[in-house]
Write a protein that holds these residues in place. Structure first.
Motif, PDB file in Angstrom:
ATOM      1  N   SER A  17       4.292 -64.120  10.118  1.00  0.00           N
ATOM      2  CA  SER A  17       4.727 -62.733  10.317  1.00  0.00           C
ATOM      3  C   SER A  17       3.547 -61.784  10.476  1.00  0.00           C
ATOM      4  O   SER A  17       3.679 -60.712  11.045  1.00  0.00           O
ATOM      5  N   PHE A  18       2.372 -62.167   9.988  1.00  0.00           N
ATOM      6  CA  PHE A  18       1.191 -61.309  10.039  1.00  0.00           C
ATOM      7  C   PHE A  18       0.198 -61.777  11.098  1.00  0.00           C
ATOM      8  O   PHE A  18      -0.965 -61.452  11.051  1.00  0.00           O
TER       9      PHE A  18
ATOM     10  N   THR B 232       3.336 -57.909  10.013  1.00  0.00           N
ATOM     11  CA  THR B 232       3.599 -57.415   8.662  1.00  0.00           C
ATOM     12  C   THR B 232       3.572 -58.576   7.679  1.00  0.00           C
ATOM     13  O   THR B 232       3.803 -59.719   8.040  1.00  0.00           O
TER      14      THR B 232
ATOM     15  N   ARG C  78       6.929 -58.776   1.935  1.00  0.00           N
ATOM     16  CA  ARG C  78       6.797 -57.980   0.718  1.00  0.00           C
ATOM     17  C   ARG C  78       7.074 -58.798  -0.531  1.00  0.00           C
ATOM     18  O   ARG C  78       6.383 -58.678  -1.542  1.00  0.00           O
TER      19      ARG C  78
ATOM     20  N   GLY D 224       3.400 -51.631   3.876  1.00  0.00           N
ATOM     21  CA  GLY D 224       2.638 -52.768   4.372  1.00  0.00           C
ATOM     22  C   GLY D 224       2.085 -53.626   3.253  1.00  0.00           C
ATOM     23  O   GLY D 224       1.628 -54.727   3.479  1.00  0.00           O
TER      24      GLY D 224
ATOM     25  N   GLU E  14       4.561 -52.655  -1.851  1.00  0.00           N
ATOM     26  CA  GLU E  14       5.496 -51.524  -1.848  1.00  0.00           C
ATOM     27  C   GLU E  14       6.247 -51.394  -3.168  1.00  0.00           C
ATOM     28  O   GLU E  14       7.459 -51.239  -3.206  1.00  0.00           O
TER      29      GLU E  14
END
Length: 108
Positions: A34-35, A41, A44, A76, A79
């Motif tokens: 995903s990154f 991103t 999380r 990012g 959170e």
């Protein structure tokens, strides 16, 4: 004799093939992270689990001197909510100062 030996050894290393592992070649799987892009991103939940592991295991020996508590609430990142960050920060004392007399002091 020393210079000649160095040249001969250098020539031997240049002509040798690369190291090869025993057995058949293994095909590496392509992963879709995903990154993996400039605007990717992080997960999380994975960041929160990573912070939990750090705080329970790694923090005993390794400090995060460059990490600020406000970073834990930034988009990012993990959170955390502002209240969660305050609970995390309450476990630490920070050296602050200097005060009016030029002395450093600790604050919670």
């Amino acid at each position: 004799l020393g210079a000649v030996a160095i040249v001969v050894l250098g020539a031997m290393f240049l002509t040798m093939g690369g190291a090869k592992a025993a057995g058949p070649a293994v095909e590496l799987k392509e992963r879709d992270w995903s990154f993996d892009a400039p605007f990717g991103t992080f997960d999380r939940s994975a960041l929160r689990r990573g912070y939990k592991v750090y705080s329970e295991v790694c923090a005993a020996c390794h400090a995060m001197d460059l990490m600020k508590f406000r970073n834990l609430a930034q988009p990012g990142g993990p959170e955390f909510t502002e209240d969660e960050v305050k609970v995390i920060a309450a476990d630490y004392t920070i050296e602050d100062g200097p005060d009016d007399y030029g002395d450093m002091f600790e604050r919670a």
